[in-house]
Scaffold this motif. Structure first.
Motif, mmCIF file in Angstrom:
data_model
loop_
_atom_site.group_PDB
_atom_site.id
_atom_site.type_symbol
_atom_site.label_atom_id
_atom_site.label_comp_id
_atom_site.label_asym_id
_atom_site.label_seq_id
_atom_site.Cartn_x
_atom_site.Cartn_y
_atom_site.Cartn_z
ATOM 1 N N ILE A 105 36.880 -8.814 -17.537
ATOM 2 C CA ILE A 105 37.681 -7.595 -17.537
ATOM 3 C C ILE A 105 36.893 -6.428 -16.960
ATOM 4 C CG2 ILE A 105 38.862 -5.909 -19.010
ATOM 5 C CD1 ILE A 105 39.384 -8.348 -20.934
ATOM 6 N N GLY A 106 35.676 -6.230 -17.453
ATOM 7 C CA GLY A 106 34.848 -5.147 -16.934
ATOM 8 C C GLY A 106 34.483 -5.350 -15.478
ATOM 9 N N ALA A 107 34.210 -6.608 -15.106
ATOM 10 C CA ALA A 107 33.870 -6.891 -13.714
ATOM 11 C C ALA A 107 35.019 -6.521 -12.788
ATOM 12 C CB ALA A 107 33.510 -8.366 -13.554
ATOM 13 N N LEU A 108 36.233 -6.836 -13.204
ATOM 14 C CA LEU A 108 37.404 -6.505 -12.389
ATOM 15 C C LEU A 108 37.625 -5.004 -12.309
ATOM 16 C CD1 LEU A 108 40.423 -8.909 -13.007
ATOM 17 C CD2 LEU A 108 39.359 -8.296 -10.838
ATOM 18 N N TRP A 109 37.582 -4.339 -13.469
ATOM 19 C CA TRP A 109 37.885 -2.908 -13.491
ATOM 20 C C TRP A 109 36.904 -2.106 -12.640
ATOM 21 C CZ3 TRP A 109 37.126 1.236 -17.769
ATOM 22 C CH2 TRP A 109 37.892 2.367 -17.446
ATOM 23 N N ASN A 110 35.670 -2.527 -12.613
ATOM 24 C CA ASN A 110 34.653 -1.802 -11.850
ATOM 25 C C ASN A 110 34.534 -2.282 -10.409
ATOM 26 O OD1 ASN A 110 33.412 0.101 -13.851
ATOM 27 N ND2 ASN A 110 33.150 -1.805 -14.983
ATOM 28 N N SER A 111 35.461 -3.115 -9.986
ATOM 29 C CA SER A 111 35.436 -3.615 -8.614
ATOM 30 C C SER A 111 36.171 -2.672 -7.668
ATOM 31 C CB SER A 111 36.099 -4.998 -8.553
ATOM 32 O OG SER A 111 37.499 -4.890 -8.788
ATOM 33 N N ASP A 112 35.843 -2.769 -6.400
ATOM 34 C CA ASP A 112 36.548 -1.972 -5.392
ATOM 35 C C ASP A 112 38.036 -2.323 -5.352
ATOM 36 O OD1 ASP A 112 34.200 -0.697 -4.687
ATOM 37 O OD2 ASP A 112 33.782 -2.028 -2.983
ATOM 38 N N LEU A 113 38.353 -3.596 -5.635
ATOM 39 C CA LEU A 113 39.745 -4.038 -5.610
ATOM 40 C C LEU A 113 40.587 -3.221 -6.585
ATOM 41 C CD1 LEU A 113 41.853 -6.199 -4.648
ATOM 42 C CD2 LEU A 113 41.172 -7.520 -6.684
ATOM 43 N N VAL A 114 40.154 -3.173 -7.842
ATOM 44 C CA VAL A 114 40.949 -2.495 -8.867
ATOM 45 C C VAL A 114 40.863 -0.979 -8.720
ATOM 46 C CG1 VAL A 114 41.293 -2.191 -11.357
ATOM 47 C CG2 VAL A 114 40.817 -4.461 -10.431
ATOM 48 N N ARG A 115 39.748 -0.466 -8.239
ATOM 49 C CA ARG A 115 39.673 0.984 -7.977
ATOM 50 C C ARG A 115 40.734 1.393 -6.952
ATOM 51 N NH1 ARG A 115 35.182 3.560 -10.174
ATOM 52 N NH2 ARG A 115 33.494 2.167 -10.872
ATOM 53 N N GLY A 116 40.996 0.527 -6.014
ATOM 54 C CA GLY A 116 42.048 0.805 -5.046
ATOM 55 C C GLY A 116 43.420 0.828 -5.695
ATOM 56 N N TRP A 117 43.649 -0.091 -6.625
ATOM 57 C CA TRP A 117 44.923 -0.093 -7.361
ATOM 58 C C TRP A 117 45.068 1.198 -8.168
ATOM 59 C CZ3 TRP A 117 44.445 -5.508 -10.151
ATOM 60 C CH2 TRP A 117 44.392 -6.527 -9.187
ATOM 61 N N GLU A 118 43.969 1.623 -8.773
ATOM 62 C CA GLU A 118 44.010 2.848 -9.577
ATOM 63 C C GLU A 118 44.439 4.046 -8.736
ATOM 64 O OE1 GLU A 118 41.027 3.426 -12.931
ATOM 65 O OE2 GLU A 118 39.896 2.165 -11.541
ATOM 66 N N GLU A 119 43.919 4.148 -7.546
ATOM 67 C CA GLU A 119 44.286 5.267 -6.683
ATOM 68 C C GLU A 119 45.786 5.250 -6.387
ATOM 69 O OE1 GLU A 119 41.817 4.988 -3.255
ATOM 70 O OE2 GLU A 119 39.964 5.502 -4.343
ATOM 71 N N GLU A 120 46.341 4.062 -6.243
ATOM 72 C CA GLU A 120 47.773 3.960 -5.958
ATOM 73 C C GLU A 120 48.627 4.406 -7.142
ATOM 74 O OE1 GLU A 120 49.299 0.554 -3.817
ATOM 75 O OE2 GLU A 120 47.259 -0.072 -3.309
ATOM 76 N N VAL A 121 48.233 4.026 -8.364
ATOM 77 C CA VAL A 121 49.041 4.433 -9.517
ATOM 78 C C VAL A 121 48.808 5.901 -9.865
ATOM 79 C CG1 VAL A 121 49.221 2.106 -10.439
ATOM 80 C CG2 VAL A 121 47.387 3.590 -11.253
ATOM 81 N N GLN A 122 47.629 6.424 -9.531
ATOM 82 C CA GLN A 122 47.406 7.866 -9.724
ATOM 83 C C GLN A 122 48.366 8.676 -8.857
ATOM 84 O OE1 GLN A 122 43.225 8.642 -9.032
ATOM 85 N NE2 GLN A 122 42.592 7.380 -10.773
ATOM 86 N N ALA A 123 48.613 8.191 -7.675
ATOM 87 C CA ALA A 123 49.559 8.878 -6.785
ATOM 88 C C ALA A 123 50.971 8.852 -7.353
ATOM 89 C CB ALA A 123 49.534 8.233 -5.402
ATOM 90 N N LYS A 124 51.214 7.931 -8.299
ATOM 91 C CA LYS A 124 52.527 7.843 -8.942
ATOM 92 C C LYS A 124 52.515 8.453 -10.340
ATOM 93 C CE LYS A 124 53.624 3.733 -6.236
ATOM 94 N NZ LYS A 124 53.912 2.284 -6.231
#
Length: 332
Positions: free
Chosen positions: A125-144
Motif C-alpha cells: 500500500i505504501g509502495a503504491l501510494w508513494n509511486s509516481d503512478l499514484v501521485r499522477g492519479w492524485e493530481e487528477e482527482v485534486q482537479a475534481k
C-alpha cells in the motif's frame, strides 16, 4: 458539540454557498479560530480503528499549530460515504473515511487498489501510494475537488459465512453482502456468490435476517460490528489486502493557512507506516476473540479463486492499459 446529519448538511449548504461566493469569514478572524474538519467514519466507535483515527486527528491538530480542529463521527453519522465524497468535492469541510473503490467515478484506476488478490502484503500500500503512478492519479482527482490525506492498511479481508467455504465452488448460491460500487461487485464475482448490495450500516440487519448469507471483512470488523452473531464460520480467503483512506476537499485545503496544509500533508503521508503494524497486531488478537465467541475458522484453497481474479481487468476496460503490470512492477 455533536451535530446531526440534517444539521450538518444545512450548515454546509449555507457555509458552502458563502465560500463559493467569496463571502467566507475574513482572514483576520480565520487566523483566530481553527478551521473545524469533521471526520465521517464508516466504522463504529467500538471498532479498534476508531481510536486510531482519534489519534490521527490529534496528530493533525498538534502539527497544525492551532489552525485546525478535528471532530470524529462514527458509523456514517454525517451521511453515506458516496454522498459525503460528492459534498466534499464541492467544498464541504469533511474528512471522509473511504476505500479507493469510491474514487472510481473520479479516477477509475484507483479501484485497482482493491482488486482481489492483486496486492500481496500490507507494505504494498505504501509502495503504491508513494509511486509516481499514484501521485499522477492524485493530481487528477485534486482537479475534481478531492484530496487524499492518507492511505493506510485496513486489514486482510476474509469471508464470514453460513456454511464452510474451502474452495470457490462452495460459495455457489451464497448471497454475499457487498458495498454498492463496481469494484465491490467485482469482489463478489471473484468470491463466486450472488452479489447483495447493502450499505455498511445496514449489513448486520441483512445478515441477521437472511437477506445476506455472507459478508467479507477484516476480522476486527467482523468482531466490532457483531456480525459474528449472525453466522458461524470464517473462511480464510485472504482475498484482499485492504486499503482505506481519508479524503478531504481540495478547495478547503487550498483555503487553509500554510501550517494547516503542512500538518495535513506530513501527518497523512507518515501515517501509512504508523498504522500498518498496529493493524497487523490486531489481526491475530481478533481471531482469538472470534474463536472465543464460538466461530469456526477454516483454511481455503486460494488457487481456486485465482482464475476468477485474473479476469478482473477484463471487467474494467476503462482502466489504463497495462495497469496490472504497472502495479506489479511497483510492488515487486
Amino acid at each position: 458539540m455533536n451535530v446531526t446529519r440534517k444539521q450538518f448538511l444545512k450548515t454546509f449548504a449555507i457555509g458552502g454557498a458563502a465560500l463559493a461566493s467569496g463571502l467566507a469569514t475574513p482572514s483576520i478572524l480565520r487566523a483566530q479560530t481553527p478551521t473545524l474538519l469533521r471526520m465521517n467514519l464508516v466504522v463504529g466507535n467500538q471498532d479498534p480503528s476508531f481510536g486510531m483515527w482519534q489519534d490521527f486527528g490529534r496528530r493533525i491538530e498538534e502539527a497544525a499549530e492551532g489552525t485546525l480542529k478535528v471532530e470524529i463521527y462514527p458509523t456514517e453519522t454525517l451521511g453515506k460515504t458516496n454522498d459525503m465524497i460528492e459534498a466534499l468535492s464541492r467544498g464541504a469541510p469533511i474528512l471522509q473515511d473511504s476505500d479507493p473503490t469510491h474514487l472510481y467515478n473520479y479516477k477509475s484506476d484507483f479501484a485497482a487498489m482493491m482488486a482481489p488478490y492483486l496486492l500481496k502484503k500490507p507494505e504494498d500500500i505504501g509502495a503504491l501510494w508513494n509511486s509516481d503512478l499514484v501521485r499522477g492519479w492524485e493530481e487528477e482527482v485534486q482537479a475534481k475537488g478531492i484530496r487524499i490525506l492518507t492511505l493506510t492498511y485496513f486489514g486482510t479481508r476474509h469471508l464470514l459465512t453460513s456454511r464452510p467455504v474451502a474452495k470457490r465452488a462452495d460459495t455457489q448460491g451464497l448471497k454475499i453482502r457487498n458495498a454498492p460500487t463496481k469494484m465491490w461487485n467485482e469482489v463478489g464475482r471473484v468470491l463466486g456468490g450472488n452479489i447483495t448490495n447493502t450499505a455498511f450500516s445496514e449489513a448486520y440487519t441483512a445478515l441477521s435476517q437472511g437477506v445476506a448469507d455472507a459478508a467479507e471483512s477484516p476480522l476486527s470488523v467482523i468482531y466490532s460490528t457483531r456480525w459474528y452473531e449472525t453466522k458461524p464460520y470464517v473462511s480464510l480467503t485472504g482475498h484482499l489486502v485492504a486499503t482505506t483512506s481519508i479524503l478531504m476537499s481540495q478547495r478547503v485545503y487550498e483555503g487553509l493557512p500554510e501550517a494547516a496544509q503542512k500538518a495535513l500533508d506530513t501527518v497523512g503521508r507518515d501515517y501509512t507506516a504508523i498504522r500498518q503494524p498496529e493493524i497487523v497486531a490486531l489481526e491475530s488478537e481478533y481471531r482469538t476473540k472470534l474463536e472465543e465467541a464460538g466461530l469456526v475458522f477454516n483454511d481455503v484453497d486460494q488457487a481456486s479463486f485465482f482464475d476468477a481474479a485474473a479476469e478482473t481487468p477484463n471487467h474494467f476496460p476503462e482502466w489504463t492499459p497495462g495497469l496490472y503490470d504497472s502495479i506489479n512492477q511497483i510492488i515487486s
